[in-house]
Structure formats: structure tokens, C-alpha cells
Design a protein around this motif. Structure first.
Motif, PDB file in Angstrom:
ATOM      1  N   LYS A  69      17.172  47.975  -7.121  1.00  7.26           N
ATOM      2  CA  LYS A  69      17.319  47.295  -6.131  1.00  7.26           C
ATOM      3  C   LYS A  69      18.590  47.281  -5.609  1.00  7.26           C
ATOM      4  O   LYS A  69      18.936  47.720  -6.272  1.00  7.26           O
ATOM      5  CB  LYS A  69      16.323  46.390  -6.798  1.00  7.26           C
ATOM      6  N   GLU A  81      15.458  36.941  -7.465  1.00  9.95           N
ATOM      7  CA  GLU A  81      16.060  37.159  -5.999  1.00  9.95           C
ATOM      8  C   GLU A  81      16.612  38.185  -6.004  1.00  9.95           C
ATOM      9  O   GLU A  81      18.315  37.884  -7.286  1.00  9.95           O
ATOM     10  CB  GLU A  81      16.196  35.650  -5.676  1.00  9.95           C
ATOM     11  N   THR A  86      15.585  39.803  -0.795  1.00  7.16           N
ATOM     12  CA  THR A  86      13.930  40.318  -1.228  1.00  7.16           C
ATOM     13  C   THR A  86      14.120  39.447  -2.303  1.00  7.16           C
ATOM     14  O   THR A  86      15.148  39.150  -3.516  1.00  7.16           O
ATOM     15  CB  THR A  86      14.306  41.285  -1.628  1.00  7.16           C
ATOM     16  N   LYS A  87      12.811  39.472  -3.122  1.00  4.30           N
ATOM     17  CA  LYS A  87      12.145  38.478  -4.007  1.00  4.30           C
ATOM     18  C   LYS A  87      10.982  39.629  -4.749  1.00  4.30           C
ATOM     19  O   LYS A  87      11.026  40.472  -4.299  1.00  4.30           O
ATOM     20  CB  LYS A  87      12.077  37.346  -3.998  1.00  4.30           C
ATOM     21  N   GLU A  88      11.331  39.152  -6.051  1.00  4.90           N
ATOM     22  CA  GLU A  88       9.650  39.993  -7.362  1.00  4.90           C
ATOM     23  C   GLU A  88       8.762  38.634  -7.659  1.00  4.90           C
ATOM     24  O   GLU A  88      10.329  38.200  -8.185  1.00  4.90           O
ATOM     25  CB  GLU A  88      10.586  41.092  -7.893  1.00  4.90           C
TER      26      GLU A  88
END
Length: 304
Positions: A69, A81, A86-88
């Protein structure tokens, strides 16, 4: 044992231009796996950071057990974030692999002071301003190579300094050596707290061995024991080389050097092959590569 040889050190420091070394190293690393394809290609040069070779990482990325990432923008209540948007979510554990901050809080700062992981010690061992060398630090280096042999040779040197058998240079000379190493660090590595005590294995071991009086004299050795000299120059530079002469000399060092590859590979020989394997002729290959790179470097400099 594959890369720590006096031949490669000589080529890197005296023969092959930095740009050519960079190109060769990048090519070899990408042969293992394409770093750009795996989103691991850095912006800096190969030698501008401490190299890490990991055989399992590309398989983990390819199988999906590791996702590469961008940098972290912020943490949320349950997730992360990233700077690419993108986010997890539902993150269980966050491990901050930020490296180490080292220091010596039990020693007065007037003796040893560490600022932003930067330490001013002669050969990364001795405080330069003491009237008498009554203290030293062992193991406070980050080598491209093994740390334990360095620490062992540092201990040998420290013991002889404390005993009075080795006299350290003047304070001015020690400071000059410290500043020279700092300048070399700035010239090679990206600015980072990680790259403040970086050393190359053979040059640094040779510096310690020169002070201690146990650096092998390959010129004299070439005349007296050609086979051993060739092994020391073309083969792996293992700590046995610093037991060949001088203080701490060991009578078994020569035999250990000549048989080190056999003993290293012995654990792999768990069954007989049933036939005689062909020798690679590695010695002739080393000589050929040495001559080739010397001629290539000369041609490169003539074309500049």
C-alpha cells in the motif's frame, strides 16, 4: 559469503564507476523479481539505502497474503486510510516497523551523546575527547554484512587499547576520521535516522584490524603462500583472515579458509549422488571477471 569478497570490494571502490555498479545491482535484483511489477520499486538508487533481500516476500505478494500500500494518511476508529484514498477496515493489529532509536542514558552526555541516532565516536567505538581511552562501545554499527565478527574484532581491539598495547590517534585525528565518515554517509545514503552508523564489512574490518595489528598482508602472502592469497582475495572474506597474523594469531586459520566452502555446503550433502559432480572452475571465472571489469572500467572512463 556470496558477496563479501575482497575482489568485489576492490572493484566497487577502485575500478567500476558508481553508475555502472548501480545499473548492475539493479539488474541483478530485478532478475530475482521485477520490483516495479510488485509495487516495490523505490525512487532512490539501490545503494542509497541499506539493502534487504527477502526470498519469501514476492511469493506472499503474489498469493495475496501481503498487500503493498501507499503511506498511511491517518488512523480511523477501526481501520486505516492511505494517501491514495483507499481504506482498510476492521484492523486487528498495527505494527509500527519504524526501526530503532538508540542511546546511552546511563552514560553522561559529556562522554557519549546521541542526537537523532547520530553518534560521534572514533571508529564507532571510542569517545574522541577523553584524556584516557577508558570506555568504548561495541556493536554500535549497521554493517552490510555480519555484525558478530565486527563486534568480536572490536572487543579484541578494545582489550589491547585498555591494556596499553594499542595507542589511539590524537583527538584531532579521531575527529577528522569521524567527520570524514559523516561526509561519506551523506554522499551515499538518503537522509534518514536509519543511516547514521552504516559501514561496509571488509573496509571497516580492515580499519579495525589495522589499528589492532592483525590485518593480513596480501602482498607478502602472495609471494609466500599464493594459494592462500588467492583464496583471501577472490573467495569469501570470513573472520579467519584476521587470525592469520598479528595479535590473536591462530594456527588453524589457513586450513579454515581453504576448507570453508566445503564445510558450509556439508550440511546440504544428505545423500550420495551416485556420480562425480563437475567442478565449476570458479577460480578461473573470478580472474576472467576481474580482467573484464578492469578493461570495461578503463574504456568507460576514456569515453567520458
Amino acid at each position: 559469503m556470496a558477496f563479501a569478497s575482497r575482489l568485489l570490494t576492490f572493484l566497487r571502490t577502485n575500478v567500476i564507476p558508481v553508475g555502472m555498479m548501480e545499473s548492475m545491482a539493479r539488474s541483478q535484483l530485478n532478475k530475482r523479481f521485477d520490483h516495479a511489477a510488485y509495487s516495490l520499486q523505490p525512487k532512490h538508487d539501490v545503494f542509497a539505502q541499506h539493502p534487504t533481500v527477502n526470498d519469501s516476500l514476492p511469493n506472499r505478494i503474489a498469493s495475496g497474503s501481503i498487500k503493498v500500500k501507499t503511506d498511511i494518511k491517518c488512523f480511523t476508529a477501526t481501520g486505516v486510510e492511505f494517501t491514495d484514498g483507499t481504506k482498510e477496515e476492521n484492523i486487528d493489529v498495527v505494527i509500527l516497523a519504524t526501526g530503532y532509536i538508540f542511546g546511552f542514558p546511563f552514560i553522561d552526555k559529556s562522554v557519549i551523546d546521541v542526537q537523532d541516532n547520530r553518534i560521534e565516536l572514533f571508529k564507532y567505538m571510542f569517545p574522541p575527547n577523553l584524556k584516557k581511552p577508558t570506555i568504548c562501545v561495541v556493536g554500535c554499527v549497521q554493517p552490510i554484512g555480519s555484525l558478530m565478527p565486527i563486534s568480536e574484532l572490536q572487543c579484541r581491539l578494545a582489550a589491547r587499547v585498555f591494556k596499553g598495547d594499542v595507542t589511539l590517534p590524537s583527538s584531532d585525528e579521531m575527529w577528522a576520521d569521524i567527520r570524514q565518515k559523516e561526509e561519506e554517509m551523506r554522499h551515499v545514503y538518503v537522509k534518514s535516522k536509519r543511516h547514521t552508523i552504516q559501514v561496509h564489512w571488509i573496509p571497516y574490518m580492515d580499519e579495525l584490524a589495522t589499528l589492532n595489528g592483525c590485518k593480513p598482508n596480501l602482498g607478502v602472502m602472495l609471494l609466500k603462500d599464493t594459494q592462500l592469497a588467492m583464496k583471501c582475495f577472490f573467495g569469501p572474506c570470513t573472520p579467519y583472515q584476521y587470525r592469520l597474523e598479528g595479535p590473536g594469531k591462530w594456527s588453524g586459520a589457513r586450513d579454515a579458509i581453504l576448507t570453508q566452502m566445503d564445510r558450509t555446503l556439508n550440511s546440504l550433502k544428505t545423500r550420495p549422488l551416485g556420480f562425480e559432480s563437475k567442478k565449476s572452475g570458479g577460480g578461473k571465472l573470478y580472474v576472467f571477471l576481474f580482467i573484464f571489469f578492469v578493461l570495461l572500467a578503463i574504456l568507460y572512463r576514456l569515453l567520458l
